[in-house]
Every structure is written in structure tokens, then in C-alpha cells.
Design a protein around this motif. Structure first.
Motif, PDB file in Angstrom:
ATOM      1  N   GLU A   1     -45.204  46.942 -69.119  1.00 46.60           N
ATOM      2  CA  GLU A   1     -46.367  46.234 -68.576  1.00 46.60           C
ATOM      3  C   GLU A   1     -45.993  44.807 -68.197  1.00 46.60           C
ATOM      4  OE1 GLU A   1     -51.023  45.230 -69.745  1.00 46.60           O
ATOM      5  OE2 GLU A   1     -49.617  45.895 -71.295  1.00 46.60           O
ATOM      6  N   LEU A   2     -45.169  44.181 -69.002  1.00 40.77           N
ATOM      7  CA  LEU A   2     -44.726  42.817 -68.727  1.00 40.77           C
ATOM      8  C   LEU A   2     -43.966  42.741 -67.411  1.00 40.77           C
ATOM      9  CD1 LEU A   2     -44.465  39.901 -69.723  1.00 40.77           C
ATOM     10  CD2 LEU A   2     -42.432  40.597 -71.010  1.00 40.77           C
ATOM     11  N   ILE A   3     -43.122  43.723 -67.158  1.00 43.36           N
ATOM     12  CA  ILE A   3     -42.343  43.750 -65.912  1.00 43.36           C
ATOM     13  C   ILE A   3     -43.255  43.920 -64.705  1.00 43.36           C
ATOM     14  CG2 ILE A   3     -40.607  45.060 -64.613  1.00 43.36           C
ATOM     15  CD1 ILE A   3     -39.347  45.809 -67.333  1.00 43.36           C
ATOM     16  N   ILE A   4     -44.213  44.838 -64.821  1.00 35.74           N
ATOM     17  CA  ILE A   4     -45.132  45.105 -63.708  1.00 35.74           C
ATOM     18  C   ILE A   4     -45.961  43.870 -63.380  1.00 35.74           C
ATOM     19  CG2 ILE A   4     -47.130  46.462 -62.956  1.00 35.74           C
ATOM     20  CD1 ILE A   4     -45.987  48.767 -64.701  1.00 35.74           C
ATOM     21  N   GLN A   5     -46.497  43.228 -64.407  1.00 31.74           N
ATOM     22  CA  GLN A   5     -47.330  42.047 -64.176  1.00 31.74           C
ATOM     23  C   GLN A   5     -46.520  40.895 -63.597  1.00 31.74           C
ATOM     24  OE1 GLN A   5     -50.408  42.255 -64.153  1.00 31.74           O
ATOM     25  NE2 GLN A   5     -50.701  44.166 -65.275  1.00 31.74           N
ATOM     26  N   SER A   6     -45.238  40.830 -63.912  1.00 34.54           N
ATOM     27  CA  SER A   6     -44.373  39.806 -63.324  1.00 34.54           C
ATOM     28  C   SER A   6     -44.273  39.985 -61.811  1.00 34.54           C
ATOM     29  CB  SER A   6     -42.971  39.874 -63.937  1.00 34.54           C
ATOM     30  OG  SER A   6     -43.009  39.623 -65.312  1.00 34.54           O
ATOM     31  N   CYS A   7     -44.342  41.221 -61.368  1.00 33.57           N
ATOM     32  CA  CYS A   7     -44.287  41.516 -59.932  1.00 33.57           C
ATOM     33  C   CYS A   7     -45.507  40.934 -59.206  1.00 33.57           C
ATOM     34  CB  CYS A   7     -44.202  43.016 -59.688  1.00 33.57           C
ATOM     35  SG  CYS A   7     -42.674  43.777 -60.267  1.00 33.57           S
ATOM     36  N   PHE A   8     -46.687  41.057 -59.829  1.00 35.14           N
ATOM     37  CA  PHE A   8     -47.898  40.492 -59.230  1.00 35.14           C
ATOM     38  C   PHE A   8     -47.761  38.985 -59.059  1.00 35.14           C
ATOM     39  CE2 PHE A   8     -49.972  44.350 -61.078  1.00 35.14           C
ATOM     40  CZ  PHE A   8     -50.521  44.841 -59.913  1.00 35.14           C
ATOM     41  N   LEU A   9     -47.322  38.322 -60.112  1.00 35.86           N
ATOM     42  CA  LEU A   9     -47.198  36.869 -60.071  1.00 35.86           C
ATOM     43  C   LEU A   9     -46.162  36.447 -59.027  1.00 35.86           C
ATOM     44  CD1 LEU A   9     -48.116  34.200 -61.282  1.00 35.86           C
ATOM     45  CD2 LEU A   9     -46.319  34.443 -63.011  1.00 35.86           C
ATOM     46  N   SER A  10     -45.062  37.175 -58.936  1.00 35.33           N
ATOM     47  CA  SER A  10     -44.025  36.865 -57.953  1.00 35.33           C
ATOM     48  C   SER A  10     -44.565  36.973 -56.529  1.00 35.33           C
ATOM     49  CB  SER A  10     -42.831  37.802 -58.131  1.00 35.33           C
ATOM     50  OG  SER A  10     -42.260  37.664 -59.408  1.00 35.33           O
ATOM     51  N   CYS A  11     -45.380  37.992 -56.278  1.00 37.38           N
ATOM     52  CA  CYS A  11     -45.964  38.182 -54.947  1.00 37.38           C
ATOM     53  C   CYS A  11     -46.928  37.059 -54.590  1.00 37.38           C
ATOM     54  CB  CYS A  11     -46.690  39.526 -54.866  1.00 37.38           C
ATOM     55  SG  CYS A  11     -45.581  40.938 -54.771  1.00 37.38           S
ATOM     56  N   SER A  12     -47.700  36.584 -55.561  1.00 36.18           N
ATOM     57  CA  SER A  12     -48.643  35.500 -55.287  1.00 36.18           C
ATOM     58  C   SER A  12     -47.905  34.206 -54.951  1.00 36.18           C
ATOM     59  CB  SER A  12     -49.579  35.283 -56.479  1.00 36.18           C
ATOM     60  OG  SER A  12     -48.866  34.881 -57.619  1.00 36.18           O
ATOM     61  N   VAL A  13     -46.831  33.929 -55.692  1.00 37.80           N
ATOM     62  CA  VAL A  13     -46.028  32.733 -55.412  1.00 37.80           C
ATOM     63  C   VAL A  13     -45.371  32.847 -54.044  1.00 37.80           C
ATOM     64  CG1 VAL A  13     -44.019  31.390 -56.128  1.00 37.80           C
ATOM     65  CG2 VAL A  13     -45.618  32.243 -57.856  1.00 37.80           C
ATOM     66  N   LEU A  14     -44.866  34.035 -53.717  1.00 35.50           N
ATOM     67  CA  LEU A  14     -44.233  34.263 -52.413  1.00 35.50           C
ATOM     68  C   LEU A  14     -45.236  34.081 -51.281  1.00 35.50           C
ATOM     69  CD1 LEU A  14     -41.634  35.116 -50.967  1.00 35.50           C
ATOM     70  CD2 LEU A  14     -42.380  37.496 -51.189  1.00 35.50           C
ATOM     71  N   ALA A  15     -46.453  34.584 -51.451  1.00 32.47           N
ATOM     72  CA  ALA A  15     -47.494  34.420 -50.430  1.00 32.47           C
ATOM     73  C   ALA A  15     -47.806  32.946 -50.205  1.00 32.47           C
ATOM     74  CB  ALA A  15     -48.753  35.172 -50.859  1.00 32.47           C
ATOM     75  N   TYR A  16     -47.865  32.193 -51.288  1.00 33.17           N
ATOM     76  CA  TYR A  16     -48.131  30.750 -51.188  1.00 33.17           C
ATOM     77  C   TYR A  16     -47.020  30.046 -50.396  1.00 33.17           C
ATOM     78  CZ  TYR A  16     -48.322  25.855 -52.677  1.00 33.17           C
ATOM     79  OH  TYR A  16     -48.332  24.483 -52.687  1.00 33.17           O
TER      80      TYR A  16
END
Length: 421
Positions: free
Chosen positions: A366-381
């Protein structure tokens, strides 16, 4: 498929979900009724400041107890339950101290918050303290299947909060009034939720330090994996508040905050409540049969029947409904809803099934999956800042990338549900 769904509707499982969702439904109806009033009593900027302050509650609220509170549901006996209550309380007090230090620095980055509400911004720290006890009591109620209690408390809190919102709005309290309405609402219902626990209060008095140490060690995966994963999950959405206000200004963020709030209603109404019942049911099935595929299948079918119509309606009528419902100028918030609706439809299903990783002991995943969400948000920014893209482009990147991650997440949960002990 129709037969399986029909059997599910007749089950005790569905009755539990109905009890929870009835209260949430009434609570969300109250919120919907008051929402068009709030957009006429408060400016988009005031709503934006209020949402920025509550970002702290959104991020840290679910994890304030280190996720030890969630272990109360599946604890082996009453003694262990009491030890987990103490563990959750101690963790929350210590964690709140560090959060307070962080929040002080957070406010220096957003001077517009202090300009609008002054030191009243620190009310959110007290809200977090209340949230810790709410989390503990909700898990305790869930353990003993006190779904009517949880449901009725939803209604009372929503009613009190929205009455306060309207009252303070008429009195021109601005964002301060929004904060006080949230605080007062969170206090209601605590006594009712603690009624069962109070009858067993002696159990808390006989808890020993060694017992607390034992459960802290036994359930160490909760703060090590589940807590960071849930923190990242909350942050992956809450950090969008910071990015949007930074890229596009407080006014645009105010409009987004309303679209985010409306999209969150089905999650509060359906997903969060179904998740509680799924966790309890999946734990039972795993213990008895070695897997929980039946619970997974039933929940997925149920949520698909809710998610698909919801997405179709939001995409088709979002902007027009927002303009009509919230008043002139709020059309743009409906456009934001159109963009985000497909992703929220998938999220509605997957969010209810996330306890599967706890049932399967896969918190690290779960920790790995949620890290993907955060990475995508930073990349979008970074992409939007680099290429000076508009708000619609930013939300489109978020919607597409998050949707793909949720689909992968659902496949993983499906495979875990089939796995034998």
C-alpha cells in the motif's frame, strides 16, 4: 450477476452497509442543501482559506493515532482492545506535538491565512485532538457492529456544522465562522459513540505498560506501513490544494475546493462506510475460509452499480448544475468536476477495498502504491509550472494518471482476495 447482486441485497452484510449509508446519506443531503447558501454567504477566497486550513486535518486526521485505532476492529480480545485504545491515545498526543510545530511553519508560507483569520487558524490543532478520539471510538463501534450509532452521529455532526455555517455566515464571520462551525460540529456525538466503551471503562484502568508495549510491537506494521500509506493517500489529494493555490491563485482554488467537496460526497456517503463493513467481513472470511474473494466480489458489484451512473451524470450535467445550484460564476467548478469525474468513479470503488491490504498483511505494498499517487501530483505541478499550462490541463493530467494507478490497485486487490493462507 443480477442473482448474485440480489442475494447480496438480502444479506446481513448489506443491512450493515445500509445502516451506515442511511446516516451518511442524510448528512450529505444536509450538506447539499446548505452548499448553495454557503456560496452566497462566503466568497470563493474565504472558502479557499478555510479549505487550506482544513488541509492539515485532511492530511493528518486519518493517521493521527498511527493507525493503531484500526487494529481495534480485529483485536483478539477485550484486553487487547483496551491496550490498543491506550496505544492510539498516547501516539496521537505525541504526534500532535510534532504536527503543531510543522503547522507553525506552514502558516508562514501562507500569510493570506493569517490575514484572513489571525490566530484562529490554530483551531485546527484542537480539531485534530478531537479527531483522534473520534477515530478510536469509530473503530470501537465498528468492532461491535454498532452501525446505527455511527450513522446517527454522522447526521448530528453534519446538522450542527451546517447550522453553524449558515448562522456565522449571516453574522459575516467569514472564514472564522467556517472554522468555528467545523469545530462545534466535531464535538457533537462523542458522548453517544463512547456509551458502550464507558460501560467497560474499568478495562482501561487495568491496562499495564507492558501490555501497551506488547500491542505496539504486535501491530507495528500499522505505523510503519499503513500510516505512511494513508498519509501519502491523503497527501496526494491535499497537496493539490497547495499546488493549485500556488499556480492559479486563491480565487481559482476556491472554485476547485467546491468541486472537490461535491465529488467527495459519494466517497463519504458510500465508500468510507462500505469500507468499514468490508474490512470486518473480509477479516471474518479470511479467518474462516483462507480468502475473502466473496466479500471482494459483492462489494465491487455493488459499487459499480453506484459509480457508473454517477460518472455519467457528472460528465453530462456538471457545469450547468453548478451554475444553477451555486450561483453565477460557479460554472467553472462544474467544468472541473467533468474532468475529475472518471477518476473519482474508479476511486469510489477502490477506496472501499483498500482494507484488503491490511487483511492480507500487505501494508508495505500500500505504501508503494500511494507513493505513485504523490509522485504523479508533483509531476503534474512541475509540468504545468514549466509549460505555463492552465487549470484544466493540470486537472486532466491528475485525472488520467490517478485513474491508471487505481486500475492497477484494483487488480492487485482482486489477486490478494483469491490468495489462500
Amino acid at each position: 450477476m443480477h442473482k448474485r447482486l440480489g442475494d447480496f441485497i438480502q444479506s446481513k452484510y448489506f443491512k450493515s452497509i445500509s445502516q451506515l449509508t442511511t446516516g451518511s446519506f442524510i448528512a450529505q443531503i444536509i450538506t447539499l442543501i446548505v452548499a448553495p447558501i454557503s456560496t452566497r454567504l462566503y466568497t470563493a477566497e474565504q472558502l479557499g482559506v478555510y479549505t487550506l486550513i482544513l488541509t492539515l486535518l485532511t492530511i493528518f486526521g486519518p493517521v493521527i493515532c498511527g493507525k493503531y485505532d484500526l487494529a481495534i476492529v480485529s483485536a483478539k480480545d477485550d484486553k487487547e482492545v483496551m491496550e490498543l485504545i491506550w496505544s492510539s491515545t498516547i501516539f496521537s498526543v505525541l504526534f500532535l506535538f510534532f504536527i503543531s510545530i510543522f503547522y507553525r511553519f506552514y502558516l508562514t508560507s501562507y500569510p493570506e491565512i493569517i490575514d484572513e483569520v489571525g490566530n484562529f487558524a490554530y483551531i485546527v490543532i484542537f480539531m485534530l485532538f478531537i479527531r483522534a478520539f473520534t477515530n478510536i471510538l469509530t473503530s470501537y463501534n465498528n468492532r461491535y457492529k454498532e452501525y446505527k450509532t455511527i450513522s446517527s452521529v454522522y447526521v448530528v455532526r453534519s446538522l450542527v456544522q451546517n447550522i453553524g455555517l449558515v448562522l456565522f455566515g449571516f453574522l459575516k464571520f467569514g472564514a472564522i465562522g467556517l472554522l468555528f462551525s467545523q469545530l462545534i460540529g466535531s464535538l457533537f456525538g462523542l458522548r453517544k459513540q463512547s456509551k458502550h466503551l464507558y460501560k467497560n471503562i474499568l478495562g482501561l484502568k487495568f491496562v499495564r505498560i507492558q501490555g501497551i508495549k506488547n500491542v505496539v510491537k504486535k501491530y507495528r506494521k500499522q505505523p510503519i506501513y499503513s500510516m505512511p500509506a494513508h498519509f501519502l493517500s491523503s497527501t496526494s489529494y491535499s497537496i493539490l490544494n497547495l499546488f493549485i493555490s500556488s499556480l492559479f491563485g486563491l480565487s481559482t482554488f476556491g472554485y476547485y475546493s467546491m468541486s472537490y467537496r461535491i465529488l467527495g460526497l459519494p466517497l463519504s456517503l458510500v465508500s468510507m462506510n462500505v469500507s468499514k463493513v468490508f474490512f470486518q467481513k473480509a477479516t471474518e472470511e479470511k479467518s474462516k475460509y483462507g480468502n475473502y474473494y466473496k466479500a471482494f466480489k459483492q462489494i465491487t458489484l455493488l459499487l459499480l452499480s453506484v459509480s457508473i451512473p454517477m460518472v455519467i451524470i457528472l460528465i453530462s450535467f456538471g457545469p450547468y448544475v453548478f451554475e444553477l445550484f451555486f450561483g453565477e460564476g460557479w460554472y467553472i467548478a462544474g467544468v472541473y468536476v467533468q474532468i475529475l469525474a472518471p477518476m473519482y468513479g474508479i476511486r469510489l470503488i477502490v477506496s472501499a477495498l483498500t482494507p484488503a491490504l491490511i487483511v492480507s498483511g500487505k501494508q508495505r505494498l500500500e505504501l508503494i502504491i500511494q507513493s505513485c499517487f504523490l509522485s504523479c501530483s508533483v509531476l503534474a505541478y512541475l509540468i504545468c509550472k514549466l509549460f505555463t499550462l492552465d487549470m484544466s490541463a493540470f486537472l486532466s493530467i491528475i485525472s488520467i494518471s490517478y485513474s491508471l494507478i487505481y486500475i492497477v490497485y484494483l487488480i492487485i486487490i482482486y489477486k490478494l482476495s483469491l490468495a489462500k493462507n
